[in-house]
Design an enzyme around this catalytic site. Structure first.
Site, PDB file in Angstrom:
ATOM      1  N   GLY A   1      26.539  10.193  12.100  1.00 16.61           N
ATOM      2  CA  GLY A   1      27.237   9.069  11.480  1.00 16.61           C
ATOM      3  C   GLY A   1      26.551   7.785  11.885  1.00 16.61           C
TER       4      GLY A   1
ATOM      5  N   CYS B   1      24.013  14.780  16.633  1.00 20.62           N
ATOM      6  CA  CYS B   1      23.705  13.347  16.653  1.00 20.62           C
ATOM      7  C   CYS B   1      24.948  12.535  17.063  1.00 20.62           C
ATOM      8  CB  CYS B   1      23.143  12.903  15.312  1.00 20.62           C
ATOM      9  SG  CYS B   1      22.315  11.318  15.425  1.00 20.62           S
ATOM     10  N   TYR B   2      25.559  11.784  16.156  1.00 15.81           N
ATOM     11  CA  TYR B   2      26.774  11.039  16.509  1.00 15.81           C
ATOM     12  C   TYR B   2      27.832  11.978  17.079  1.00 15.81           C
ATOM     13  CZ  TYR B   2      30.806   7.928  16.033  1.00 15.81           C
ATOM     14  OH  TYR B   2      31.915   7.158  16.278  1.00 15.81           O
TER      15      TYR B   2
ATOM     16  N   HIS C   1      18.735  16.459  14.371  1.00 13.78           N
ATOM     17  CA  HIS C   1      19.396  16.972  13.157  1.00 13.78           C
ATOM     18  C   HIS C   1      18.844  18.350  12.767  1.00 13.78           C
ATOM     19  CE1 HIS C   1      21.699  13.394  12.008  1.00 13.78           C
ATOM     20  NE2 HIS C   1      20.712  12.717  12.569  1.00 13.78           N
TER      21      HIS C   1
ATOM     22  N   GLU D   1      19.976  20.271  10.641  1.00 15.79           N
ATOM     23  CA  GLU D   1      20.251  20.557   9.231  1.00 15.79           C
ATOM     24  C   GLU D   1      19.127  20.122   8.302  1.00 15.79           C
ATOM     25  OE1 GLU D   1      21.653  18.327  11.138  1.00 15.79           O
ATOM     26  OE2 GLU D   1      22.273  16.523  10.075  1.00 15.79           O
TER      27      GLU D   1
ATOM     28  N   ASP E   1      26.577  24.475 -14.699  1.00 16.22           N
ATOM     29  CA  ASP E   1      27.888  24.625 -14.078  1.00 16.22           C
ATOM     30  C   ASP E   1      28.932  25.145 -15.056  1.00 16.22           C
ATOM     31  OD1 ASP E   1      26.527  23.501 -12.013  1.00 16.22           O
ATOM     32  OD2 ASP E   1      27.427  21.520 -12.215  1.00 16.22           O
TER      33      ASP E   1
ATOM     34  N   LYS F   1      25.140  23.595  -5.639  1.00 15.46           N
ATOM     35  CA  LYS F   1      24.395  23.910  -6.867  1.00 15.46           C
ATOM     36  C   LYS F   1      23.624  25.227  -6.793  1.00 15.46           C
ATOM     37  CE  LYS F   1      23.400  22.272 -10.899  1.00 15.46           C
ATOM     38  NZ  LYS F   1      24.318  21.490 -11.755  1.00 15.46           N
TER      39      LYS F   1
HETATM   40  P1  XMP Z   1      22.937  11.121  -8.871  1.00 12.03           P
HETATM   41  O1  XMP Z   1      22.604  10.263 -10.046  1.00 12.03           O
HETATM   42  O2  XMP Z   1      24.355  10.950  -8.407  1.00 12.03           O
HETATM   43  O3  XMP Z   1      22.825  12.604  -9.376  1.00 12.03           O
HETATM   44  O4  XMP Z   1      21.938  10.976  -7.764  1.00 12.03           O
HETATM   45  C1  XMP Z   1      22.905  13.731  -8.558  1.00 12.03           C
HETATM   46  C2  XMP Z   1      22.977  14.931  -9.444  1.00 12.03           C
HETATM   47  O5  XMP Z   1      24.236  14.942 -10.129  1.00 12.03           O
HETATM   48  C3  XMP Z   1      24.052  14.887 -11.530  1.00 12.03           C
HETATM   49  N1  XMP Z   1      25.104  14.002 -12.033  1.00 12.03           N
HETATM   50  C4  XMP Z   1      26.241  14.414 -12.623  1.00 12.03           C
HETATM   51  N2  XMP Z   1      26.670  15.643 -12.925  1.00 12.03           N
HETATM   52  N3  XMP Z   1      28.646  14.741 -13.876  1.00 12.03           N
HETATM   53  C5  XMP Z   1      27.871  15.802 -13.564  1.00 12.03           C
HETATM   54  O6  XMP Z   1      28.249  16.927 -13.862  1.00 12.03           O
HETATM   55  C6  XMP Z   1      28.285  13.469 -13.603  1.00 12.03           C
HETATM   56  O7  XMP Z   1      28.995  12.510 -13.894  1.00 12.03           O
HETATM   57  C7  XMP Z   1      27.012  13.304 -12.940  1.00 12.03           C
HETATM   58  N4  XMP Z   1      26.324  12.211 -12.516  1.00 12.03           N
HETATM   59  C8  XMP Z   1      25.164  12.676 -11.956  1.00 12.03           C
HETATM   60  C9  XMP Z   1      22.645  14.365 -11.721  1.00 12.03           C
HETATM   61  O8  XMP Z   1      22.078  14.809 -12.953  1.00 12.03           O
HETATM   62  C10 XMP Z   1      21.931  14.945 -10.529  1.00 12.03           C
HETATM   63  O9  XMP Z   1      21.571  16.277 -10.746  1.00 12.03           O
END
Ligand code: XMP
Length: 514
Positions: free
Chosen positions: A55, A82-83, A169, A171, A227, A370
């Site tokens: 943190g 870490c923290y 870290h 991780e 998803d 993911k």
């Molecule tokens: P960011 O832009 O937050 O994206 O760095 C990280 C990952 O998330 C996806 N992403 C989304 N996926 N609804 C989703 O299902 C959303 O509103 C959304 N916004 C970002 C983005 O494509 C990347 O893989």
């Protein structure tokens, strides 16, 4: 789910989801909770182990996140990182101070391999350090089991009480033997047997869905992304024709994607489900007209989605459940788990209007990262092509067009993106880059084409490598590939006179543009 689990107590560090990811790689289920979680709740969860994350604060600061002494007296093994390590020492009577030498980066650490934590680890091992404070005095009952040239306490332990503290870290992948250390903690110290496996998760989820749904009707919001596709197939396997998948073509999909989704999930595809395609392009463009604020765009798209589903649900008749493809990082990033600041309202989680007309929401992937979703997809027999499809955000091209969305801008970004993807595939890079896409900046600039002055848009190309989508680095794409993409976009896509490559990592950038 009655599952052996380890919990991660989040103190606001940037790698917190990574900790949980790594633990799950050890086949141990893991969830993230805020440090504010009451001790009774923690006890009630009966975790096999507790990990305190890093943190940004100093644990001796007045308003710093803290934990009670009781946490270390539950008889449950605790690992502080870490923290978290500093806090453990601070709370248990050691001393933490500003370090005379700040350590940052890959640093050689000497470890005591007789510690359970460091079993099978090299005596000198490279670890990722990032700290301003240091443990100047360990708490009573502890012994030092790792140090560096500048850090006298890189790790400490009290094996009798099953308490372990690591200053670096484990991780992050820069810590070469970090996963082994976490494995040693969760499997050997905590005694987890490794019950978290995708095949059993899928099997169990299918049973749970069946039980929950009974004879009810289920409506699934299918976007065609990984998803929602995995969620849809899981539901289809569980309840077959009780499931209706509504695929809303909001006009913010990649080029030809609507038809591709229909090919897979429609009546000619391999799955037995009811498939409804709603062509709602004009409706979404209408709602988005004149709107340029990113959060407002996300909210509009999310709400409009729900409206369309409600309308479809009415046509189908009584619908009991709505399925969403929410995954764990969405939950954590939306501030619903852990300590993360709300970075964006992912429309899957944050943007639901209050007056949803369904009995309940089912989110079968809510606990998965993911890559676990992909593994689940493979378990379900979904074709690899679909499972390894690039992530695509729910709000689609709506957040890859900076500023107001119009049909013409959608055309530009779709065409540019299709060229980009084609050339990346031609160069054989499509499986090695984490996520890549074209976005439309809201910038127009002067150019010259033929003998004519142009005043057109700039397209931004984005390509990132990432393990967890929480952090990312710009991918190194060969210059000749970028040049080819640039020249094809300029030549083939009307309305574009400049192409840029986005070098920004995450943080400070996000992967998407809005
Ligand atoms: P960011 O832009 O937050 O994206 O760095 C990280 C990952 O998330 C996806 N992403 C989304 N996926 N609804 C989703 O299902 C959303 O509103 C959304 N916004 C970002 C983005 O494509 C990347 O893989």
């Amino acid at each position: 789910m009655d599952q052996e689990k380890v919990i991660v107590i989040d103190f606001g560090g940037q790698y917190n989801q990574l900790v949980a990811r790594r633990v799950r790689e050890c086949n141990v289920y893991c969830e993230i909770y805020s440090y504010r979680t009451p001790i009774e709740q923690i006890r009630g969860m009966k975790p096999k182990g507790i990990i305190l994350t890093g943190g940004p604060n100093s644990c001796y600061g007045e308003d710093s996140p803290t934990c009670s002494r009781e946490l270390f007296e539950l008889g449950i093994p605790v690992l502080g990182l870490c923290y978290g390590a500093q806090l453990m020492m601070h709370v248990l009577g050691g001393k933490v101070e500003k370090a005379p030498v700040r350590e940052y980066g890959k640093i050689e650490v000497s470890v005591d391999t007789s510690s359970m934590l460091f079993a099978d680890v090299q005596q000198k091992t490279i670890c990722w350090m990032s700290h301003n404070d240091y443990i100047s005095q360990i708490a009573p009952g502890f012994s030092i089991v790792a140090h560096t040239a500048d850090c006298p306490v890189a790790a400490a332990q009290n094996p009798d009480r099953q308490l372990y503290a690591i200053q670096f870290h484990p991780e992050v992948l820069h810590t070469q033997e970090g996963t082994k250390m976490l494995y040693n903690f969760v499997r050997n110290v905590c005694g987890c047997t490794g019950t978290w496996r995708m095949d059993s998760f899928v099997e169990q989820s299918i049973c749970e869905i069946r039980e929950k749904v009974g004879g009810g009707k289920v409506l699934c919001a299918l976007s065609g992304g990984v998803d929602s596709s995995v969620a849809a197939v899981m539901l289809a396997k569980a309840i077959g024709s009780q499931l209706t998948c509504v695929f809303v073509d909001h006009g913010l999909l990649r080029k030809n994607e609507g038809d591709e989704v229909e090919e897979v999930f429609g009546p000619n595809g391999p799955y037995e489900l009811n498939f409804v395609r709603v062509n709602a392009q004009e409706r979404f463009y209408g709602k988005l007209a004149g709107v340029s604020e990113p959060e407002q765009k996300r909210k509009i798209i999310g709400e409009e989605f729900i409206r369309v589903f409600e309308e479809e649900a009415k046509k189908i008749g009584a619908v009991d459940f709505l399925v969403q493809g929410t995954i764990y990082p969405d939950v954590v990033e939306s501030g619903l788990g852990g300590e993360s600041a709300v970075i964006k309202s992912h429309h899957n989680v944050g943007g639901l209007p209050d007056y949803v007309d369904f009995k309940e929401i089912i989110e079968p992937l809510r606990n998965l990262f993911k890559d676990e979703v992909r593994k689940a997809g493979l378990e379900l027999g979904i074709p690899e092509k679909l499972v390894f499809r690039q992530p695509f955000p729910g709000p689609g091209l709506g957040i890859r067009i900076i500023g107001e969305v119009t049909a013409d801008k959608v055309r530009i970004v779709q065409d540019a993106d299709a060229i980009y993807r084609e050339e990346i595939a031609n160069a054989g890079l499509d499986r090695s880059i984490g996520q890549y896409f074209a976005a439309l900046t809201n910038m127009r600039s002067v150019g010259v084409m033929g003998d004519e002055r142009t005043y057109d848009y700039a397209v931004a190309l984005r390509a990132v490598n990432t393990i967890d989508f929480m952090t990312a680095e710009a991918a190194e794409i060969p210059f000749e590939v970028l040049q080819k993409v640039m020249s094809r976009i300029i030549n083939e896509v009307r309305g574009v006179n400049r192409v840029m490559y986005d070098l920004t990592s995450k943080p400070p950038g996000t992967i998407e543009f809005e």
